[in-house]
Design a protein around this motif. Structure first.
Motif, PDB file in Angstrom:
ATOM      1  N   MET A 105     -30.672 -30.217  79.510  1.00 21.19           N
ATOM      2  CA  MET A 105     -30.340 -30.028  80.923  1.00 21.19           C
ATOM      3  C   MET A 105     -29.240 -30.979  81.360  1.00 21.19           C
ATOM      4  O   MET A 105     -28.369 -30.615  82.154  1.00 21.19           O
ATOM      5  CB  MET A 105     -31.587 -30.252  81.785  1.00 21.19           C
ATOM      6  CG  MET A 105     -32.515 -29.067  81.868  1.00 21.19           C
ATOM      7  SD  MET A 105     -31.731 -27.517  82.391  1.00 21.19           S
ATOM      8  CE  MET A 105     -31.064 -27.950  83.970  1.00 21.19           C
ATOM      9  N   ALA A 106     -29.249 -32.211  80.841  1.00 22.20           N
ATOM     10  CA  ALA A 106     -28.195 -33.162  81.195  1.00 22.20           C
ATOM     11  C   ALA A 106     -26.849 -32.659  80.694  1.00 22.20           C
ATOM     12  O   ALA A 106     -25.837 -32.735  81.397  1.00 22.20           O
ATOM     13  CB  ALA A 106     -28.503 -34.543  80.619  1.00 22.20           C
TER      14      ALA A 106
ATOM     15  N   TYR B  66     -25.760 -29.826  82.920  1.00 19.95           N
ATOM     16  CA  TYR B  66     -25.241 -30.301  84.211  1.00 19.95           C
ATOM     17  C   TYR B  66     -23.824 -30.856  84.058  1.00 19.95           C
ATOM     18  O   TYR B  66     -22.936 -30.526  84.848  1.00 19.95           O
ATOM     19  CB  TYR B  66     -26.141 -31.377  84.824  1.00 19.95           C
ATOM     20  CG  TYR B  66     -25.452 -32.000  86.011  1.00 19.95           C
ATOM     21  CD1 TYR B  66     -25.306 -31.288  87.202  1.00 19.95           C
ATOM     22  CD2 TYR B  66     -24.859 -33.262  85.929  1.00 19.95           C
ATOM     23  CE1 TYR B  66     -24.613 -31.815  88.280  1.00 19.95           C
ATOM     24  CE2 TYR B  66     -24.172 -33.795  87.002  1.00 19.95           C
ATOM     25  CZ  TYR B  66     -24.046 -33.068  88.164  1.00 19.95           C
ATOM     26  OH  TYR B  66     -23.344 -33.583  89.219  1.00 19.95           O
TER      27      TYR B  66
ATOM     28  N   VAL C 158     -35.409 -32.416  87.246  1.00 16.30           N
ATOM     29  CA  VAL C 158     -34.115 -32.297  86.559  1.00 16.30           C
ATOM     30  C   VAL C 158     -33.411 -31.003  86.953  1.00 16.30           C
ATOM     31  O   VAL C 158     -32.226 -31.009  87.314  1.00 16.30           O
ATOM     32  CB  VAL C 158     -34.298 -32.371  85.018  1.00 16.30           C
ATOM     33  CG1 VAL C 158     -33.011 -32.020  84.295  1.00 16.30           C
ATOM     34  CG2 VAL C 158     -34.763 -33.768  84.610  1.00 16.30           C
ATOM     35  N   VAL C 159     -34.132 -29.893  86.905  1.00 11.84           N
ATOM     36  CA  VAL C 159     -33.538 -28.595  87.240  1.00 11.84           C
ATOM     37  C   VAL C 159     -33.120 -28.556  88.706  1.00 11.84           C
ATOM     38  O   VAL C 159     -32.004 -28.154  89.044  1.00 11.84           O
ATOM     39  CB  VAL C 159     -34.515 -27.445  86.902  1.00 11.84           C
ATOM     40  CG1 VAL C 159     -33.992 -26.120  87.426  1.00 11.84           C
ATOM     41  CG2 VAL C 159     -34.746 -27.369  85.399  1.00 11.84           C
TER      42      VAL C 159
ATOM     43  N   GLY D 186     -32.519 -31.078  90.753  1.00  8.11           N
ATOM     44  CA  GLY D 186     -31.425 -32.017  90.989  1.00  8.11           C
ATOM     45  C   GLY D 186     -30.096 -31.491  90.498  1.00  8.11           C
ATOM     46  O   GLY D 186     -29.080 -31.561  91.208  1.00  8.11           O
ATOM     47  N   ALA D 187     -30.086 -30.935  89.283  1.00  8.60           N
ATOM     48  CA  ALA D 187     -28.842 -30.384  88.729  1.00  8.60           C
ATOM     49  C   ALA D 187     -28.330 -29.234  89.592  1.00  8.60           C
ATOM     50  O   ALA D 187     -27.133 -29.161  89.903  1.00  8.60           O
ATOM     51  CB  ALA D 187     -29.077 -29.925  87.292  1.00  8.60           C
ATOM     52  N   CYS D 188     -29.235 -28.350  89.995  1.00  6.03           N
ATOM     53  CA  CYS D 188     -28.823 -27.199  90.818  1.00  6.03           C
ATOM     54  C   CYS D 188     -28.305 -27.649  92.181  1.00  6.03           C
ATOM     55  O   CYS D 188     -27.266 -27.164  92.646  1.00  6.03           O
ATOM     56  CB  CYS D 188     -29.995 -26.229  90.992  1.00  6.03           C
ATOM     57  SG  CYS D 188     -30.435 -25.345  89.485  1.00  6.03           S
TER      58      CYS D 188
ATOM     59  N   GLY E 132     -28.557 -34.826  94.490  1.00  5.18           N
ATOM     60  CA  GLY E 132     -28.944 -34.040  93.319  1.00  5.18           C
ATOM     61  C   GLY E 132     -28.894 -34.844  92.035  1.00  5.18           C
ATOM     62  O   GLY E 132     -29.794 -34.756  91.186  1.00  5.18           O
ATOM     63  N   GLN E 133     -27.851 -35.654  91.873  1.00 12.65           N
ATOM     64  CA  GLN E 133     -27.747 -36.489  90.678  1.00 12.65           C
ATOM     65  C   GLN E 133     -28.878 -37.503  90.609  1.00 12.65           C
ATOM     66  O   GLN E 133     -29.442 -37.754  89.531  1.00 12.65           O
ATOM     67  CB  GLN E 133     -26.393 -37.203  90.652  1.00 12.65           C
ATOM     68  CG  GLN E 133     -25.225 -36.269  90.405  1.00 12.65           C
ATOM     69  CD  GLN E 133     -23.882 -36.959  90.543  1.00 12.65           C
ATOM     70  OE1 GLN E 133     -23.783 -38.086  91.039  1.00 12.65           O
ATOM     71  NE2 GLN E 133     -22.824 -36.289  90.117  1.00 12.65           N
TER      72      GLN E 133
ATOM     73  N   LEU F 102     -31.969 -35.699  89.536  1.00 17.73           N
ATOM     74  CA  LEU F 102     -31.840 -35.375  88.115  1.00 17.73           C
ATOM     75  C   LEU F 102     -32.233 -36.575  87.248  1.00 17.73           C
ATOM     76  O   LEU F 102     -33.027 -36.453  86.307  1.00 17.73           O
ATOM     77  CB  LEU F 102     -30.407 -34.943  87.815  1.00 17.73           C
ATOM     78  CG  LEU F 102     -30.075 -34.491  86.393  1.00 17.73           C
ATOM     79  CD1 LEU F 102     -28.937 -33.476  86.421  1.00 17.73           C
ATOM     80  CD2 LEU F 102     -29.660 -35.652  85.504  1.00 17.73           C
TER      81      LEU F 102
ATOM     82  N   THR G 101     -31.150 -44.572  84.456  1.00 21.64           N
ATOM     83  CA  THR G 101     -31.507 -44.118  85.802  1.00 21.64           C
ATOM     84  C   THR G 101     -31.155 -45.179  86.842  1.00 21.64           C
ATOM     85  O   THR G 101     -30.568 -44.862  87.884  1.00 21.64           O
ATOM     86  CB  THR G 101     -33.013 -43.772  85.869  1.00 21.64           C
ATOM     87  OG1 THR G 101     -33.284 -42.728  84.925  1.00 21.64           O
ATOM     88  CG2 THR G 101     -33.417 -43.315  87.258  1.00 21.64           C
TER      89      THR G 101
END
Length: 198
Positions: free
Chosen positions: A1-2, A5, A84-85, A87-89, A130-131, A134, A151
């Motif tokens: 996912m990272a 993104y 994660v999803v 935040g990325a979106c 969002g980041q 994530l 983080t």
């Protein structure tokens, strides 16, 4: 996912660079005050992309990590993945909403117009929000010292960069930006009061 993104971030950035007559990458353009957040962002995102591969190949070297047993089980994994999803979106949608106002870093002579629709109606910094979500999700999913450092680095970079960008935007855009700050919170939320947090 990272990786997904970062790929989406780069694709959207290149698209704006091609369609706009303004530079998109501003971290290295007359912006010495942004050296620290730029360095922390590079560390965080390169680590987020490379660290999982390193942990896979050298897993025995990290077996003594004191955080490795924290938040174990299916529930933290599911919650972390959802973070994660989401935040990325949220970050990519915010970036896309900026259109030709999108910049990586800031400079007073390269400020775009104010975007106050979509996610910018509830957050002045939806990409950074969002980041942050994530990276928190990455830590919940895989709690270890390296991910904690990545983080923490990302969160510090976000706070520093937002404060720098807000000072530049106030100088460049004046009262219209101040009025926007009075309506919408720095991180998340709509204001009904007249107090901003600049």
């Amino acid at each position: 996912m990272a990786v997904a993104y970062v790929a989406g971030f780069l694709v959207l950035s290149f698209a704006v660079a091609r369609s706009s007559d303004q530079p998109v990458w501003l971290f290295d353009k007359r912006s010495p005050g942004q050296f620290v957040p730029a360095l922390l962002f590079r560390l965080s995102f390169s680590g987020a992309v490379l660290w999982p591969f390193g942990a896979t190949f050298f897993c025995n070297a990290f077996s003594a990590d004191p955080l490795s047993g924290v938040l174990s089980g299916y529930a933290p994994d599911a919650i972390g993945l959802a973070f994660v999803v989401a935040g990325a979106c949220f970050a990519l949608i915010g970036q896309d909403y900026m259109g030709n106002s999108w910049r990586i870093g800031t400079a007073e002579d390269h400020v775009g117009s104010i975007v106050d629709s979509g996610p910018f109606a509830i957050s002045r910094n939806p990409v950074f929000v969002g980041q942050a979500i994530l990276f928190i999700g990455l830590f919940i999913t895989k709690p270890n010292l390296v991910q904690a450092i990545l983080t923490g680095s990302a969160l510090c970079a976000i706070v520093l960069q937002v404060r720098i960008e807000e000072r530049v935007l106030v100088q460049a855009l004046g009262e219209p930006y101040r009025a926007y700050c009075r309506r919408v919170a720095r991180w998340i939320g709509y204001r009904s009061t007249q107090s901003g947090d600049l």
